[in-house]
Design a protein around this motif. Structure first.
Motif, mmCIF file in Angstrom:
data_model
loop_
_atom_site.group_PDB
_atom_site.id
_atom_site.type_symbol
_atom_site.label_atom_id
_atom_site.label_comp_id
_atom_site.label_asym_id
_atom_site.label_seq_id
_atom_site.Cartn_x
_atom_site.Cartn_y
_atom_site.Cartn_z
ATOM 1 N N LYS A 36 0.832 -1.211 0.000
ATOM 2 C CA LYS A 36 0.000 0.000 0.000
ATOM 3 C C LYS A 36 0.863 1.256 0.000
ATOM 4 O O LYS A 36 0.545 2.225 -0.709
ATOM 5 N N HIS A 37 1.940 1.248 0.751
ATOM 6 C CA HIS A 37 2.831 2.414 0.763
ATOM 7 C C HIS A 37 3.416 2.653 -0.626
ATOM 8 O O HIS A 37 3.531 3.793 -1.078
ATOM 9 N N ILE A 38 3.811 1.574 -1.296
ATOM 10 C CA ILE A 38 4.364 1.708 -2.648
ATOM 11 C C ILE A 38 3.328 2.301 -3.594
ATOM 12 O O ILE A 38 3.632 3.185 -4.406
ATOM 13 N N HIS A 39 2.087 1.846 -3.506
ATOM 14 C CA HIS A 39 1.032 2.365 -4.375
ATOM 15 C C HIS A 39 0.715 3.815 -4.053
ATOM 16 O O HIS A 39 0.376 4.591 -4.951
ATOM 17 N N HIS A 40 0.812 4.204 -2.795
ATOM 18 C CA HIS A 40 0.566 5.600 -2.429
ATOM 19 C C HIS A 40 1.666 6.519 -2.979
ATOM 20 O O HIS A 40 1.387 7.647 -3.391
ATOM 21 N N ARG A 41 2.896 6.020 -3.010
ATOM 22 C CA ARG A 41 4.027 6.872 -3.375
ATOM 23 C C ARG A 41 4.320 6.891 -4.864
ATOM 24 O O ARG A 41 5.030 7.776 -5.347
ATOM 25 N N ASN A 42 3.824 5.915 -5.605
ATOM 26 C CA ASN A 42 4.170 5.782 -7.023
ATOM 27 C C ASN A 42 2.920 5.623 -7.878
ATOM 28 O O ASN A 42 1.918 5.084 -7.428
ATOM 29 N N VAL A 43 3.011 6.081 -9.127
ATOM 30 C CA VAL A 43 1.907 5.898 -10.066
ATOM 31 C C VAL A 43 1.788 4.416 -10.417
ATOM 32 O O VAL A 43 2.783 3.738 -10.701
ATOM 33 N N THR A 44 0.559 3.917 -10.390
ATOM 34 C CA THR A 44 0.271 2.547 -10.826
ATOM 35 C C THR A 44 -0.683 2.617 -12.009
ATOM 36 O O THR A 44 -1.743 3.229 -11.932
ATOM 37 N N LEU A 45 -0.282 1.991 -13.117
ATOM 38 C CA LEU A 45 -1.042 2.092 -14.360
ATOM 39 C C LEU A 45 -1.213 0.722 -14.993
ATOM 40 O O LEU A 45 -0.248 -0.022 -15.146
#
Length: 389
Positions: A62-71
């Motif tokens: 979740k932290h990774i998804h909050h900090r980086n764009v996921t497409l």
């Protein structure tokens, strides 16, 4: 055990006492492990450690998804509704704003898919009109859901929308059949926000040969080469998913910008003509392109009914090992029959991140896989001098 689950423990009388899901962090027991763990029972302590570690991984994901764009680079959502729809609601598809919010997915590329049909003038015009209608229907989503999403034309806009707490919907056209024989349709599609055009689908068209069907042009047709050049001029990515190998190599040679495979997997792991050979993957990387792993079960495992999230991770691992972390991404093909055991809709895409963390991928690696690589290539394509957007 329930469907998809496996038995983990059985009592002496043959009754099932525990089951777990092979792809999801779900484990159920019919006894009281907490009492036994309190008495230092090592087997029960292992069970709790397992769940604590799963929770830690989910928090990290979740932290990774909050900090980086996921497409997600390829979804067919506009095609599962005959007319109007609303991605602000859970209307039965696999991609919508509630699912994207649950799965912490920032952006998806929704395509106007046109099945290959007759190539007479009337049929070609109908194909163009149908594509325009589907693209307009996606645009209508902004009117319905302005506080939650917006159409993104560029990678920069995707980042701006994430910072604003909104989802970004990008546009694509699946099957160059929609261009007809009017090459100016490419610029018209781009002005509507189209970021890539898949040159063909199942069957050859006026542009090129498909991976499925009879070879007609031995690659790109003369018109197809004009199409690729016009796409370069207009800032539209050339997508070779569904294309024949001959078309793939012609597109590499003709395009001045890197090309993509918006939803294709590795043929060495699943021998399907829609997948890319190791030689194709190497050639794609040499030009700076990217292959987006497709979650369609028939392209992931030759025994399609067993196709799972683990298979998708193997395809990612293979491509990373073969050509490096900078040339792989994810194009789910959700709402176009894409789904796997363990990953069936946008709200479950974060499961991929958890598995990548387990495999030892770093946050920077995962950010590249979850859109960084594709957006880098898109930026290059949109640097075309004639692209006024």
């Amino acid at each position: 055990p329930a469907p998809e689950f496996i038995a983990t423990a059985t009592a002496r009388d043959g009754i099932n006492e525990a089951m777990e899901h092979p792809e999801k962090e779900i484990f159920s027991v019919q006894w009281h492990p907490e009492a036994m763990a309190a008495n230092d029972n090592e087997q029960m302590l292992k069970l709790f450690r397992h769940h604590v570690e799963s929770s830690r991984l989910f928090k990290a994901a979740k932290h990774i998804h909050h900090r980086n764009v996921t497409l997600d680079s390829h979804t067919d959502t506009p095609m599962i509704f005959p007319g109007e729809f609303n991605i602000g609601l859970k209307e039965g598809g696999k991609v919508n704003l509630p699912f994207m919010e649950e799965g912490l997915i920032d952006a998806t590329i929704m395509v106007a898919y046109i099945p290959q049909g007759p190539r007479d003038e009337v049929s070609l015009q109908k194909a163009t009109d149908f594509a325009m209608n589907r693209l307009q229907e996606i645009h209508r989503q902004m009117e319905l859901n302005r506080t939650r999403m917006c159409i993104a034309y560029t990678p920069q806009e995707v980042h701006v929308l994430k910072a604003a707490g909104k989802k970004a919907i990008m546009l694509g056209v699946e099957n160059g059949y929609a261009i007809g024989k009017d090459i100016e349709n490419i610029a018209r599609f781009r002005k509507m926000g189209v970021s890539y055009i898949t040159l063909c689908h199942n069957g050859s068209n006026d542009i090129c040969d498909s991976a499925r069907g009879d070879a007609e042009w031995n690659g790109l047709s003369p018109f197809g080469k004009e199409v690729v050049r016009k796409m370069n001029e207009s800032g539209v990515l050339v997508d070779i998913s569904h294309a024949a190998e001959s078309t793939f190599y012609d597109a590499l040679e003709t395009s001045v910008y890197p090309i993509i495979a918006s939803h294709s997997s590795a043929r060495s792991l699943c021998n399907h003509p829609r997948n890319l050979t190791d030689e194709q993957l190497k050639a794609l990387a040499e030009q700076g392109g990217v292959a987006q792993i497709c979650l369609y079960k028939g392209f992931i495992n030759e025994d399609a009914e067993k196709a799972s999230l683990s298979d998708a991770i193997r395809h990612i691992d293979h491509i990373v090992d073969l050509i490096g972390i900078n040339h792989v991404g994810i194009g789910s093909d959700f709402d176009g029959d894409g789904e796997l055991i363990g990953c069936r809709a946008s709200n479950e895409l974060i499961n991929i991140t958890m598995r990548l963390l387990k495999e030892g991928y770093t946050e920077n690696d995962i950010a590249k896989i979850w859109g960084g690589n594709l957006l880098r290539v898109m930026n290059k394509a949109q640097s075309a001098p004639d692209n006024s957007l």
